[in-house]
Scaffold this motif. Structure first.
Motif, mmCIF file in Angstrom:
data_model
loop_
_atom_site.group_PDB
_atom_site.id
_atom_site.type_symbol
_atom_site.label_atom_id
_atom_site.label_comp_id
_atom_site.label_asym_id
_atom_site.label_seq_id
_atom_site.Cartn_x
_atom_site.Cartn_y
_atom_site.Cartn_z
ATOM 1 N N GLU A 1 -8.904 -2.704 6.005
ATOM 2 C CA GLU A 1 -7.492 -3.088 5.964
ATOM 3 C C GLU A 1 -7.104 -3.777 4.658
ATOM 4 O OE1 GLU A 1 -9.819 -4.192 8.013
ATOM 5 O OE2 GLU A 1 -9.627 -6.350 8.424
ATOM 6 N N LEU B 1 -6.461 -3.731 0.658
ATOM 7 C CA LEU B 1 -6.172 -2.784 -0.430
ATOM 8 C C LEU B 1 -7.292 -2.778 -1.460
ATOM 9 C CD1 LEU B 1 -2.416 -3.092 -1.412
ATOM 10 C CD2 LEU B 1 -3.619 -1.099 -0.551
ATOM 11 N N ASP B 2 -7.571 -1.591 -2.011
ATOM 12 C CA ASP B 2 -8.648 -1.445 -2.995
ATOM 13 C C ASP B 2 -8.065 -0.803 -4.259
ATOM 14 O OD1 ASP B 2 -10.853 -0.819 -4.485
ATOM 15 O OD2 ASP B 2 -11.623 0.683 -3.093
ATOM 16 N N PRO B 3 -7.507 -1.636 -5.159
ATOM 17 C CA PRO B 3 -6.844 -1.072 -6.348
ATOM 18 C C PRO B 3 -7.794 -0.304 -7.269
ATOM 19 C CG PRO B 3 -6.840 -3.490 -6.392
ATOM 20 C CD PRO B 3 -7.386 -3.098 -5.068
ATOM 21 N N GLN C 1 -8.165 3.094 -5.758
ATOM 22 C CA GLN C 1 -6.912 3.837 -5.910
ATOM 23 C C GLN C 1 -6.735 4.351 -7.339
ATOM 24 O OE1 GLN C 1 -3.982 1.038 -4.542
ATOM 25 N NE2 GLN C 1 -4.064 1.794 -2.429
ATOM 26 N N ARG D 1 -13.044 4.659 -2.251
ATOM 27 C CA ARG D 1 -13.112 3.197 -2.158
ATOM 28 C C ARG D 1 -14.326 2.730 -2.941
ATOM 29 N NH1 ARG D 1 -9.445 0.649 1.075
ATOM 30 N NH2 ARG D 1 -10.690 -1.184 1.519
#
Lengths: 78, 78
Positions: free
Chosen positions: A13, A15-17, A20, A38
């Motif tokens: 849950e 965010l994984d910049p 991305q 990821r």
């Protein structure tokens, strides 16, 4: 001496910049098939003694992962 | 859709200051049994199509690892 691998990933849950950014770069390099990326951390420890897995679990919990935002997995390699 | 894991580690002959910093911190936290630590990167990709392993291998070679200083391993998860 036992080799133990610890993989640390952001919880699903969170965010994984970094992941991305990689995912967004892939289509322009010709990799349209990759639908999700990821990124996490991978640690290889060498541990003395018989309870290497338990020691690595404690190390991961204390120092390698932030349990608020990250999950970790410990694998004893040999 | 196939889950593929890519682990990227510095080659053994390349110094790993992150791993060394962790290793030096461990005795003061009570973990004397850990004799070596190396840190790398762990990627989880979701890949469409039948040749997921080959695609992930190409992605790792192109974008995830620097083959001059890093080795990588690709595991197809399911």
């Amino acid at each position: 001496m036992t080799r133990v691998v610890v993989d640390v990933m952001l919880k699903p849950e969170i965010l994984d910049p970094q992941g991305q950014a990689i995912q967004r770069a892939l289509p322009s390099l010709g990799f349209d098939q990759v639908t999700a990326v990821r990124q996490g951390k991978h640690f290889e420890l060498e541990v003395d003694g018989s309870d290497a897995g338990a020691v690595a679990d404690q190390v991961a919990r204390t120092l390698l992962a932030n349990p608020v935002i990250e999950d970790f997995r410990v694998h004893v390699a040999d």
